[in-house]
Motif scaffolding. Structure first.
Motif, PDB file in Angstrom:
ATOM      1  N   SER A   4       0.831  -1.204   0.000  1.00 16.50           N
ATOM      2  CA  SER A   4       0.000   0.000   0.000  1.00 16.50           C
ATOM      3  C   SER A   4       0.863   1.250   0.000  1.00 16.50           C
ATOM      4  O   SER A   4       2.036   1.232   0.369  1.00 16.50           O
ATOM      5  CB  SER A   4      -0.941   0.002   1.204  1.00 16.50           C
ATOM      6  OG  SER A   4      -0.219  -0.082   2.403  1.00 16.50           O
ATOM      7  N   VAL A   6       0.955   5.247   1.380  1.00 15.52           N
ATOM      8  CA  VAL A   6       0.380   6.117   2.396  1.00 15.52           C
ATOM      9  C   VAL A   6       0.721   7.568   2.063  1.00 15.52           C
ATOM     10  O   VAL A   6       1.888   7.920   1.879  1.00 15.52           O
ATOM     11  CB  VAL A   6       0.883   5.766   3.810  1.00 15.52           C
ATOM     12  CG1 VAL A   6       0.302   6.751   4.838  1.00 15.52           C
ATOM     13  CG2 VAL A   6       0.507   4.334   4.174  1.00 15.52           C
ATOM     14  N   ASP A  16      -3.756  10.090   7.676  1.00 17.38           N
ATOM     15  CA  ASP A  16      -3.180   9.320   6.589  1.00 17.38           C
ATOM     16  C   ASP A  16      -4.255   8.844   5.619  1.00 17.38           C
ATOM     17  O   ASP A  16      -5.363   8.469   6.022  1.00 17.38           O
ATOM     18  CB  ASP A  16      -2.440   8.090   7.131  1.00 17.38           C
ATOM     19  CG  ASP A  16      -1.130   8.449   7.819  1.00 17.38           C
ATOM     20  OD1 ASP A  16      -0.608   9.555   7.579  1.00 17.38           O
ATOM     21  OD2 ASP A  16      -0.634   7.613   8.607  1.00 17.38           O
ATOM     22  N   THR A  18      -4.529   5.839   2.974  1.00 16.92           N
ATOM     23  CA  THR A  18      -3.872   4.593   2.581  1.00 16.92           C
ATOM     24  C   THR A  18      -4.500   4.093   1.288  1.00 16.92           C
ATOM     25  O   THR A  18      -5.719   3.980   1.179  1.00 16.92           O
ATOM     26  CB  THR A  18      -4.009   3.531   3.684  1.00 16.92           C
ATOM     27  OG1 THR A  18      -3.512   4.067   4.916  1.00 16.92           O
ATOM     28  CG2 THR A  18      -3.218   2.278   3.339  1.00 16.92           C
ATOM     29  N   ILE A  23      -7.211  -3.660   1.779  1.00 17.55           N
ATOM     30  CA  ILE A  23      -6.835  -2.937   3.003  1.00 17.55           C
ATOM     31  C   ILE A  23      -8.019  -2.676   3.931  1.00 17.55           C
ATOM     32  O   ILE A  23      -7.846  -2.018   4.966  1.00 17.55           O
ATOM     33  CB  ILE A  23      -6.118  -1.602   2.673  1.00 17.55           C
ATOM     34  CG1 ILE A  23      -7.046  -0.660   1.901  1.00 17.55           C
ATOM     35  CG2 ILE A  23      -4.832  -1.853   1.903  1.00 17.55           C
ATOM     36  CD1 ILE A  23      -6.456   0.734   1.702  1.00 17.55           C
ATOM     37  N   LEU A 163      -9.294   5.256   3.851  1.00 17.91           N
ATOM     38  CA  LEU A 163      -8.827   3.981   3.310  1.00 17.91           C
ATOM     39  C   LEU A 163      -9.341   3.838   1.886  1.00 17.91           C
ATOM     40  O   LEU A 163     -10.556   3.738   1.664  1.00 17.91           O
ATOM     41  CB  LEU A 163      -9.325   2.809   4.162  1.00 17.91           C
ATOM     42  CG  LEU A 163      -8.936   2.805   5.642  1.00 17.91           C
ATOM     43  CD1 LEU A 163      -9.540   1.588   6.340  1.00 17.91           C
ATOM     44  CD2 LEU A 163      -7.418   2.821   5.806  1.00 17.91           C
TER      45      LEU A 163
END
Length: 358
Positions: A4, A6, A16, A18, A23, A163
């Motif tokens: 991944s 970030v 963050d 990601t 994930i 995410l």
């Protein structure tokens, strides 16, 4: 879980973003450890995946699901009130959290619900569309629509985390992916020309979620937005450049009663902004032609109804980006150099519209 990427948004608070495949299991760790209750806001099309999310968060938390209408129909005060009711009946406290699980409209709504419940609870955004990943879920802008216009009611409320699971894009229709790519094209014209080069080399590969070109474009667009919003959360300056194509684009969405996809409307709005830039003596003919070619390579629209101008102008004059009754447009001095054009003469606006009128 694949490797991944970030991207960090600086600020207070920072967070963050990601980007990767597989994930979703990171969601449990992204929530506040003290959160005992979580509201997952999702559209009907993701009901099964929302149930899986509820199960994955374990027995330690009470996870409630709020199914809301998809797209702009979900961004209404009645829908926000439904979410508040669910939270109130479950005795949500300030240490509890909201998850936005859906496209850009759902993450806008979920962020607004989180920002307004008890004057603010944590929100984690899990965007499931290209548009959501590169635009709506990043930056802390939340909002709902009113009869008078789009996003006129809202709050700045940065998420705790974002995410972007690329696996969630596999089931999107090609049209949905392409529509979301309008915001990626925007990132190319205002900051990262590499995106434009990748589209021109292979316009098919860039919208294939399994290609390296697609992931590179998504990451560049997210990096651009993260950098801009990290420097200017409340749109007091730099963040305005993100509105390239949005003033007319939002007016088109309103005129179409939100039946047009956001990306399609923004595509036309960017074409208008490019023509306005050219007529104002800022942008070359070649750059305008390049933008039109890139949008058309992707299958995005570049024109709108000729007779719609009076209605669109009236809607733009109510736009939240106006200041002191003066319209403001983001235009380009050249590719990668956006700037503000304030209070342009209406004859100039009309001339630019005639260039995109069908």
């Amino acid at each position: 879980m694949s490797e991944s990427t970030v991207v960090t948004v600086i600020g207070d608070p920072g967070y963050d973003i990601t980007i990767g495949r597989g994930i979703l299991p990171l969601l449990a760790g992204a929530l506040p450890p003290e959160a005992r209750k979580v509201l997952v806001v999702h559209p009907p099309t993701l009901a099964a995946q929302a149930e899986e999310l509820r199960a994955s968060l374990g027995d330690e938390r009470q996870v409630l699901l709020a199914e809301v209408p998809d797209a702009e129909q979900g961004k209404r005060v009645e829908v926000a009130a439904f979410c508040w009711q669910v939270m109130g009946q479950a005795d949500f406290t300030r240490t509890d959290a909201v998850v936005g699980f859906g496209g850009g409209a759902v993450t806008d709504l979920a962020g607004f619900v989180a920002a307004t419940w008890l004057r603010g609870v944590a929100v984690v955004q899990v965007p499931t569309t290209v548009l959501g990943m590169v635009d709506a879920a990043v930056g802390g802008k939340t909002g709902i629509n009113t009869a008078e216009g789009k996003n006129l009611v809202g709050a700045f409320w940065p998420p705790r985390a974002v995410l972007c699971d690329l696996d969630l894009l596999d089931t999107l229709s090609p049209n949905e992916r392409v529509a979301g790519f309008a915001e990626v094209v925007k990132a190319g014209f205002i900051r990262h020309p590499e995106i434009l080069d990748l589209i021109e080399v292979d316009p098919v590969a860039v919208v294939d979620p399994h290609s390296a070109a697609f992931r590179r474009c998504i990451e560049l667009a997210i990096e651009m937005k993260a950098q801009v919003v990290g420097e200017d959360l409340r749109e007091n300056g730099l963040r305005e450049v993100l509105n390239y194509g949005h003033t007319l684009g939002h007016a088109i969405e309103h005129a179409e009663r939100y039946r047009w996809r956001h990306g399609a409307a923004i595509s036309v709005g960017m074409m208008f902004a490019a023509e306005l830039s050219r007529l104002a003596g800022r942008l070359s003919d070649a750059a305008v032609h390049r933008q039109r070619r890139i949008l058309e390579l992707l299958g995005l629209p570049t024109t709108y109804r000729a007779g719609a101008w009076p209605q669109l102008l009236a809607t733009m004059q109510r736009d939240k980006k106006s200041r002191g009754g003066m319209l403001r447009f983001i235009v380009l001095d050249e590719v990668g150099r956006p700037t503000v054009l304030q209070a342009p003469d209406e004859s100039l606006l009309y001339a630019a519209y005639q260039e995109i009128a069908a």
